[in-house]
Enzyme design. Structure first.
Site, mmCIF file in Angstrom:
data_model
loop_
_atom_site.group_PDB
_atom_site.id
_atom_site.type_symbol
_atom_site.label_atom_id
_atom_site.label_comp_id
_atom_site.label_asym_id
_atom_site.label_seq_id
_atom_site.Cartn_x
_atom_site.Cartn_y
_atom_site.Cartn_z
ATOM 1 N NE ARG A 1 -4.309 -1.202 -0.066
ATOM 2 C CZ ARG A 1 -4.401 -2.250 -0.933
ATOM 3 N NH1 ARG A 1 -3.878 -2.186 -1.726
ATOM 4 N NH2 ARG A 1 -5.769 -2.867 -1.080
ATOM 5 C CG HIS B 1 -3.870 0.143 -7.143
ATOM 6 N ND1 HIS B 1 -3.906 0.751 -5.218
ATOM 7 C CD2 HIS B 1 -3.919 -1.518 -6.918
ATOM 8 C CE1 HIS B 1 -4.010 -0.262 -4.780
ATOM 9 N NE2 HIS B 1 -4.013 -1.829 -5.004
#
Ligand code: NDP
Ligand code: OXD
Length: 320
Positions: free
Chosen positions: A235, A283
């Site tokens: 993350r 992502h």
């Protein structure tokens, strides 16, 4: 629909056409309310017993007060844990070979791209320059994987198949054949071994801002690539982007591959887009396959309704 089949509400910020197509095949015999379908916006959610969520609409839990379980549309649950009104019911994360395989492909690819100096060859090719660069072997490079969960352990296995020396770090000690592992107290020793650092950690209070200048300075120096490489698909909140930029510019880091960012999409003016030997992906290391997600949710509901415990439950205290 059978009378006993408890309804499911689906509130996924995925591609709506993909969700609709997958739902046409999923949850046979069960009423499904798809919040992304404009024809279903007015539907009463009070009857729903299960919710499948990813970046869901903020009123979901207020409108669906009778849920027995919540299913995350992804492996990470940091987005889910901050949804307003998340009820105190079992929270199940998405674990599936389709996702695990994609992530390991991305990790192995990034390690190989840096090992084989791909960015430098690509720059040379742009200039029409034919020049061979030094070529260390994979076994000379130690890849340190932070996070030895479902994704970390699969990545470790596949990195070893490619010949890399692999070490691993996690909160609690793990035993993995042929891999030296460190627990949370062994961070400095782990970093001192590591030429390529792979981040596969969840975002929690403990991991926020973990990848900073002080951590990069503890990585092994003088390895075959001259300086360490940072690779993160966990993350973005775990990384300090200004420190990554400064470390790349100063040579503390030799290169980076980043799939996750503190703000997504990555800002257009971020220097990370254009720094040399820095690979940015949007992502996309391991996107959830929505068909596989619904199969996983069906399987977990079936277990629950047969009186078995859910698998892949989130520990809310730990935050993952
Ligand atoms: P798991 O929950 O299976 O594993 C998490 C690992 O991180 C565990 O080994 C855990 O340690 C370790 N960990 C957690 N907190 C700490 C800490 N404070 N210190 C040390 N180690 C810690 O998760 P997954 O492997 O399935 O997924 C990992 C993350 O990958 C997700 O949370 C998500 O953020 C990210 N992800 C990114 C995707 C992308 O496309 N970029 C796609 C999917 C996931 P322990 O084993 O001791 O519990
Ligand atoms: C996930 C993700 O957590 O896609 O699954 O990031």
């Amino acid at each position: 629909m059978t009378a006993s089949a408890a309804p499911v509400v689906v509130d996924l910020k995925f591609n709506p056409d993909d969700v609709k197509a997958a739902l046409s095949r999923a949850f046979p015999g069960r009423d499904v309310i798809n919040r992304a379908d404009p024809d279903q916006t007015g539907r009463d959610l009070a009857q729903a017993r299960y919710a499948v969520v990813w970046k869901s609409q903020p009123d979901l839990f207020a409108r669906a007060p009778n849920l027995q379980a919540v299913f995350s549309g992804g492996a990470g649950v940091d987005h889910v844990l901050t949804l307003p009104g998340l009820p105190d019911v079992p929270l199940v994360r998405f674990v599936d070979p389709t996702l695990t395989t994609r992530m390991s492909e991305w990790v192995v690819l990034q390690c190989l791209l840096h090992l084989r100096q791909h960015a430098r060859y690509a720059a040379q090719a742009q200039r029409g320059e034919w020049a061979e660069l030094p070529q260390p072997e994979a076994r000379e490079i130690t890849v340190g994987v932070m996070g030895l969960g479902v994704l970390g352990q699969d990545a470790v296995r596949k990195l070893k198949i490619m010949g890399f020396t692999v070490v691993g770090w996690s909160r609690r000690q793990k035993t993995i054949d042929g891999v030296e592992t460190y627990d949370e107290n062994g961070l400095d020793a782990f970093l001192a071994r590591t030429d390529m650092l792979v981040g596969l950690l969840p975002l929690t209070a403990e991991t926020r801002g973990l990848y900073d200048a002080a951590l990069f300075a503890k990585l092994r120096r003088g390895g075959p690539l001259g300086a360490p490489v940072f690779i993160n698909a966990g993350r973005g909140g775990s990384q300090v982007e200004a420190d990554i930029v400064a470390s790349l510019r100063s040579g503390v880091l030799h290169g980076a591959s980043l799939d996750v960012f503190s703000t997504e999409p990555l800002e257009a003016d971020s220097p990370l887009w254009t720094l040399p030997n820095t690979i940015v992906t949007p992502h996309a290391a391991a996107a959830s396959d929505v068909n596989a997600l619904f199969r996983h949710v069906e399987a977990q509901i079936k277990r629950h309704e047969a009186g078995l415990p859910f698998e892949h439950l989130v520990d809310r205290t730990a935050g993952y």
